[in-house]
Design an enzyme around this catalytic site. Structure first.
Site, PDB file in Angstrom:
ATOM      1  N   SER A 263    -110.854  65.633  12.366  1.00 22.43           N
ATOM      2  CA  SER A 263    -111.516  64.342  13.052  1.00 22.43           C
ATOM      3  C   SER A 263    -112.393  64.850  14.032  1.00 22.43           C
ATOM      4  CB  SER A 263    -110.476  64.014  14.205  1.00 22.43           C
ATOM      5  OG  SER A 263    -110.409  64.727  15.281  1.00 22.43           O
ATOM      6  N   ASP A 264    -113.438  64.267  14.379  1.00 23.67           N
ATOM      7  CA  ASP A 264    -114.469  65.138  15.392  1.00 23.67           C
ATOM      8  C   ASP A 264    -113.573  64.861  16.726  1.00 23.67           C
ATOM      9  OD1 ASP A 264    -116.529  66.108  16.649  1.00 23.67           O
ATOM     10  OD2 ASP A 264    -117.855  64.801  15.943  1.00 23.67           O
ATOM     11  N   TRP A 265    -114.225  65.556  17.811  1.00 20.42           N
ATOM     12  CA  TRP A 265    -113.769  66.078  19.020  1.00 20.42           C
ATOM     13  C   TRP A 265    -113.016  64.504  19.579  1.00 20.42           C
ATOM     14  CZ3 TRP A 265    -113.633  70.687  21.809  1.00 20.42           C
ATOM     15  CH2 TRP A 265    -113.108  70.530  22.999  1.00 20.42           C
ATOM     16  N   GLY A 267    -111.929  62.366  18.473  1.00 19.75           N
ATOM     17  CA  GLY A 267    -111.920  61.258  17.655  1.00 19.75           C
ATOM     18  C   GLY A 267    -110.829  60.212  17.544  1.00 19.75           C
TER      19      GLY A 267
END
Ligand code: BGC
Length: 715
Positions: A263-265, A267
């Protein structure tokens, strides 16, 4: 380790240990050997035991720290499963190269691959195994600060340069410790945020996604990227982090991707403010089901999965994800050597070593785009130069996302010019946004004896990069004013621009005699600028993102779809066509544009035939002559337009290009071949196909120029 051994290891792990492998926290949690998670880690509620189960970390490191952390970690992890260290190594590690948008303006795949290779050698020597790069989000809105990280508005270039970076990082040999695993991002279409506001909504039709936004991610995967990051935005209303269609149907089923999805930070937990999950339990369930293997920076998996895994289907998803993470660690040889042969001595020998600075200088030279030149450039060494402006001797030219770069290693513009042994008077104006009357007087005074004024203007670093969206893309008024004061001195003015996005340069272009777009040029920026100003390098950069005339034109990009009321076809009609009443439709500088010190003439166009059948290919060629005094690189571009298709197609689409080096008075023939495959696209029914009928091709110097010809595809 063999695949079977990984399976066996997995079978011995507890549920909590497995969840640990799927959780990523900051490296800084391990800086203190204190066994409890301190500082922000305590906010994440990682327990003392869980700290030794975490699978991957991100953040600052050096060789010594890595060895220390890994050693302590291994002695605490029940199975001795090594930690995997990740970092954003975006455009170089210690040797900082120009920002990716700038690199793309070189149109030089080999060079871009080389920069990634250097970054991998340096980053791996400091203890990292993974970089969150390349970003291959197609971008068409310069208000979005993250355009600095992209390769611009074109699908083909994002595909080619993204794949080149993957090759450079991974070098087809991840067991070799001087490589980095590449994580391609942000899947998908993060660059299409509405209004250019970071993290904002994205809403794109499926066939546009497939034709324009998806190919670069796909090509990066085909080039071997072992990791992919989901984006923050929604697609079709569903955040990418929880988007099963995107992460399972497209990525795993259609593209057969077998690597890890991260995932992104934050997310995963952001599904709550997105309004698609009620709480962490929901968020974890949706993310795991959609296909997120590693949760970055939050701990919903730890909170939720112990309960959720009572469901066997969810437990199976978890096991698959953990297996992929273990395989990733295995892929880069961590089980055999958890330190990958690092040492402080080796690190010292690697960072900024050998020819890395030389490659950085070459990359900076090739990235810069000469936008205007009224016969003032190149300069001769005997002229007196006044160097003025906020970037005159400012080392902050590395650009956003140069986390491990050091401004003390930077060659500033002034240093670069002084290296040419010229007569230079420098007046720095420290502020980007203000310039007092007294300062102007001082500048005018000091400029009296100068023959030429070089104004080093631009945007501050913080104005772009992540969360660096702006609504106004002109230079600060104080800098525009400075230019008009200088203009009154009646001396030639060269504007050097240091910035991270296409700007509205309407005010600047008229007043300046020459304008060189240098972007954030990295460690060797000053030397590269001096090389160009003094003709040691003949500028060859070509824009990969259009420069608008006004912010109101955005998005303006060369490969827009045809409309039913095209401006140029309705010449007699004044109104009722697709246009602005107050400004032209065309950008100030189009995609592909860039000047040099040579003039290249195109003529003697030839084509093998005007009909193409599905099994054949046709070839076309053009002669390019260098009518100037300097050897130069010319980028010959081939565009296509599908005149009749199932869906409206771009008015122009770059399908091929070639770079050639031509000496003065030399002529070179550039040949392109085209076959049926080059004509394919995704129609509204998700078929990848080509249509029989007419195609228009254009060979030219940029997207607004060229010699056009028609070809008919027949059965
Ligand atoms: C960015 C990513 C980056 C990640 C880790 C996020 O905020 O969107 O591009 O890789 O942070 O630093």
């Amino acid at each position: 380790m063999k695949k079977e051994d990984i399976k066996e290891l997995l079978s011995k792990m507890t549920l909590e240990e497995k969840i640990g492998q799927l959780t990523q926290i900051r490296t800084s949690y391990y800086y203190n050997s204190n066994t409890s998670a301190t500082g922000t880690a305590s906010k994440l509620k990682i327990t003392k035991d869980q700290k030794w189960m975490i699978g991957t970390v991100l953040g600052k490191l050096d060789a010594e720290m890595m060895s220390k952390i890994q050693k302590e970690y291994l002695s605490n992890n029940r199975f001795g499963i090594p930690l995997l260290f990740m970092q954003d190594i975006i455009h170089g590690f210690k040797t900082i190269f120009p920002i990716p948008l700038a690199l793309s303006c070189s149109w030089d795949e080999e060079l871009i691959e080389k920069t990634a290779r250097v970054a991998a050698k340096e980053g791996s020597s400091s203890g990292y195994q993974v970089t969150f790069s390349p970003m291959v989000d197609v971008v068409r809105d310069p208000r979005w600060g993250r355009v600095i990280e992209s390769f611009g508005e074109d699908t083909l270039l994002n595909s080619l340069f993204g794949a080149a970076m993957v090759r450079g990082y991974q070098n087809n040999d991840l067991k070799n410790p001087d490589t980095l695993i590449s994580c391609v991002k942000h899947f998908a279409a993060y660059g299409a945020a509405e209004g250019g506001r970071d993290y904002n909504t994205v809403d794109i039709s499926e066939c546009r996604l497939r034709n324009e936004y998806f190919p670069p991610y796909y090509e990066a995967i085909k080039a071997g990227a072992k990791l992919i990051m989901s984006s923050f935005n929604v697609l079709n209303g569903i955040p990418a982090t929880a988007n099963t269609w995107l992460l399972r149907k497209i990525l795993r089923e259609e593209w057969k991707y077998e690597g890890v999805v991260i995932s992104d930070w934050g997310g995963v937990k952001e599904l709550i403010p997105h309004g698609t999950a009620e709480n962490s339990i929901d968020a974890a369930k949706l993310s795991l089901k959609a296909g997120i293997d590693i949760e970055m920076a939050t701990t919903a998996y730890f909170e939720a999965l112990p309960k959720l895994c009572k469901d066997k289907n969810i437990e199976k998803l978890l096991d698959d994800a953990v297996e992929r993470v273990l395989l990733l660690k295995n892929e880069c040889g961590l089980f055999e050597d958890p330190y990958r042969g690092i040492s402080s001595e080796k690190e010292k020998q690697t960072l900024l070593c050998g020819d890395f600075r030389k490659i950085a200088r070459e990359a900076s030279c090739k990235s810069m785009v000469l936008l205007k030149n009224s016969k003032v450039l190149p300069l001769s060494e005997n002229k007196n130069i006044a160097l003025i402006g906020p970037y005159a001797n400012n080392p902050s030219i590395l650009g956003p996302w140069s986390l491990d770069g050091d401004i003390n290693d930077v060659i500033t513009i002034e240093q670069g010019l002084r290296n040419k042994n010229i007569n230079l008077q420098s007046v720095e104006t420290t502020s980007f946004n203000e310039i007092s009357r007294e300062k102007v007087d001082e500048i005018i005074e000091k400029t009296q004896s100068a023959d030429i004024i070089v104004l080093a203007l631009g945007e501050e670093e913080e104005k772009s990069g992540e969360a660096g969206s702006v609504s106004n893309i002109t230079l600060p008024p104080a800098q525009i004013k400075l230019l008009s004061y200088m203009k009154k001195l009646n001396k030639p003015i060269i504007v050097i621009l240091i910035n991270g996005r296409p700007l509205d340069l309407t005010n600047i272009i008229e007043e300046a005699d020459a304008v060189l777009e240098c972007w954030f040029p990295g460690t060797e920026g000053g030397n590269a600028i001096a090389d160009i100003l003094y003709g040691a390098y003949n500028p060859s950069g070509r824009l990969t993102m259009s420069f608008p005339r006004a912010v109101g034109q955005i998005p303006v990009y060369y490969n827009s779809l045809a409309t039913g009321r095209p401006k140029e076809l309705l010449k007699i009609e004044k109104r009722y066509k697709s246009q602005y009443l107050d400004i032209p439709n065309e950008p100030l500088f189009p995609f592909g544009y860039g000047l040099g010190y040579s003039q290249f003439k195109y003529d003697n166009f030839k084509i093998s035939k005007n009909e193409l059948s599905r099994k054949e290919k046709i070839s076309c060629s053009i002669d390019v002559t260098n009518n100037g005094k300097y050897t130069g690189i010319e980028t010959v571009q081939l565009y296509m337009r599908d005149k009749v298709a199932d869906i409206s197609r771009p008015v122009k689409q770059l399908i091929k290009y070639k770079q050639i080096i031509i000496n003065p008075s030399e002529t070179k023939t550039v040949e392109f071949t085209v076959n049926e495959k080059d004509l394919r696209y995704w129609n509204g029914e998700n078929q990848y196909k080509s249509d029989e009928g007419l195609f228009e091709f254009t060979i030219g110097k940029d997207s607004s120029d060229g010699i056009s010809f028609e070809v008919r595809l027949v059965s």
